[in-house]
Design an enzyme around this catalytic site. Structure first.
Site, mmCIF file in Angstrom:
data_model
loop_
_atom_site.group_PDB
_atom_site.id
_atom_site.type_symbol
_atom_site.label_atom_id
_atom_site.label_comp_id
_atom_site.label_asym_id
_atom_site.label_seq_id
_atom_site.Cartn_x
_atom_site.Cartn_y
_atom_site.Cartn_z
ATOM 1 N N CYS A 102 -6.449 -2.389 6.727
ATOM 2 C CA CYS A 102 -7.505 -1.233 6.696
ATOM 3 C C CYS A 102 -8.513 -2.018 6.048
ATOM 4 O O CYS A 102 -9.921 -1.693 6.481
ATOM 5 C CB CYS A 102 -6.785 -0.278 5.728
ATOM 6 S SG CYS A 102 -6.411 -0.543 4.044
ATOM 7 N N CYS A 109 0.713 -1.147 -0.125
ATOM 8 C CA CYS A 109 0.032 -0.057 -0.091
ATOM 9 C C CYS A 109 1.134 1.297 -0.079
ATOM 10 O O CYS A 109 0.409 2.260 -0.575
ATOM 11 C CB CYS A 109 -0.826 -0.001 1.283
ATOM 12 S SG CYS A 109 -1.904 1.453 1.414
#
Length: 373
Positions: free
Chosen positions: A200, A103
């Site tokens: 997340c 990410c």
């Protein structure tokens, strides 16, 4: 005092305390600051509540408090293509991925950086606990964050020199309690908001249930290394090397009451190998191979490096010798290492500097492949 008013910094704001204080400090230092909230995942729950909406409200509240403009940008497609597909592919291959590393590499310091440039950014900034310093030749070095408990260079190890040239980490020299105190003294809306943990896109959801939505589970046999059948496993993707909990075998199989651990996986036969004892022999290795080797500055195509390394987040450094050839490396440990896990990052350090890293492919005991994939 330096006049920073002509330097535009676009801050990645998550709605958390760290990125809020990042924006505040830059504003206080006189920079031209813009806040940007990244929406990377559609996380609407079964009640129609989307945590991203709540987080964006917090970003708006903080931005209004400190007097900066703010925007929201949607990276759901980029995140799915560049991070989530990788995450699923790694689990399909029986590995344990590290989506945070990907990410940072693909979204926060690529898609977001590109977007920030369209806003006229000179730099981007995030609330990561890391430091950057520039030498006399203009090369940027990434150093560990001053707060040892929060240092995030492990997750930033795939950043390139080009990305680091454009990045500021205003929290790097601070301890986490100081960041909270700054937020509270400034009365920021996020001052008492608890830190987010975990991956997340999973959030508070049950990991097993979540993964099962995307990958069909294939139960199989659970065996000891010497061939004893210990029952059924729920699917290799649900287990990671060195894992203790969730095996459902306890002490009922005789032996010495030592806890059971995952010591290996055979993907071709769909067998999960287990063994007793934290330092079970099958968990210990002398070296590893890694790919996607990357350094934060230009290095020769082939070289040897003596340094320290981490094989998981928050692990103490271990002394290693690294033999690099292109984007591959063999990493030899000075001391035996436990539970080296394919799919996780290996990250190299020279004292305080993070040099880069790669993704672990395989662990070895001397020249024999460990009982993994």
């Amino acid at each position: 005092m330096t006049d920073n008013s002509n330097i535009r910094v676009v801050v990645g704001m998550s709605g958390g305390v760290d990125s809020s204080v990042t924006a505040l400090l830059l504003k206080e230092q006189g920079y031209d600051v813009i806040g940007v909230f990244m929406k990377n995942w559609d996380d609407t729950d079964e009640f129609g509540v989307c945590t991203a909406t709540e987080d964006y409200k917090d970003v708006a509240a903080v931005a209004d408090q400190i007097g900066i403009p703010y925007y929201s940008v949607n990276f759901e497609k980029e995140y799915w293509d560049r991070v989530f597909e990788y995450f699923l592919a790694e689990y399909r291959a029986g590995r344990t991925p590290n989506p945070d590393v990907m990410c940072n590499k693909e979204i926060k310091f690529k898609a977001f950086l590109d977007y920030a440039m369209t806003l006229g950014a000179d730099y981007v900034a995030t609330g990561h606990y890391a430091q950057v310093t520039r030498d006399e030749n203009g090369i940027v070095h990434m150093l560990r964050g001053a707060d040892n408990n929060k240092d995030q260079t492990y997750f930033l190890s795939q950043l390139s020199q080009e990305q680091l040239q454009k990045t500021l980490f205003p929290l790097g020299h601070l301890q986490k309690p100081e960041v909270r105190r700054i937020a509270e003294e400034a009365g920021l809306a996020t001052a008492k908001k608890k830190d987010s943990t975990g991956i997340c896109f999973i959030g508070e959801k049950n990991f097993k249930d979540f993964l099962g939505q995307y990958l069909p589970a294939q139960p199989g046999r659970m065996m000891t290394v010497d061939g004893r059948d210990m029952g059924e496993h729920a699917g290799l993707m649900y287990y990671t090397i060195g894992q203790r909990g969730g095996l459902g075998i306890g002490g009922q199989h005789g032996g010495d009451n030592k806890p059971w651990f995952v010591v290996g996986k055979d993907l071709s036969k769909n067998i999960l190998y287990v063994g007793q004892g934290f330092y079970h022999d099958s968990l210990m290795s002398t070296s590893l191979t890694a790919s996607e080797i990357h350094f934060t500055r230009d290095m020769p195509n082939e070289f040897k490096l003596e340094c320290t390394a981490k094989f998981r987040y928050r692990q103490p450094d271990s002394k290693v010798k690294v033999y690099v050839k292109g984007n591959q490396a063999r990493v030899v440990f000075d001391d035996l290492q436990r539970a080296i896990t394919p799919g996780q990052a290996v990250v190299f350090y020279n004292e305080q500097e993070c040099l880069g890293g790669g993704m672990i492919d395989q662990a070895y005991r001397d020249d024999k492949i460990c009982q993994y994939i």
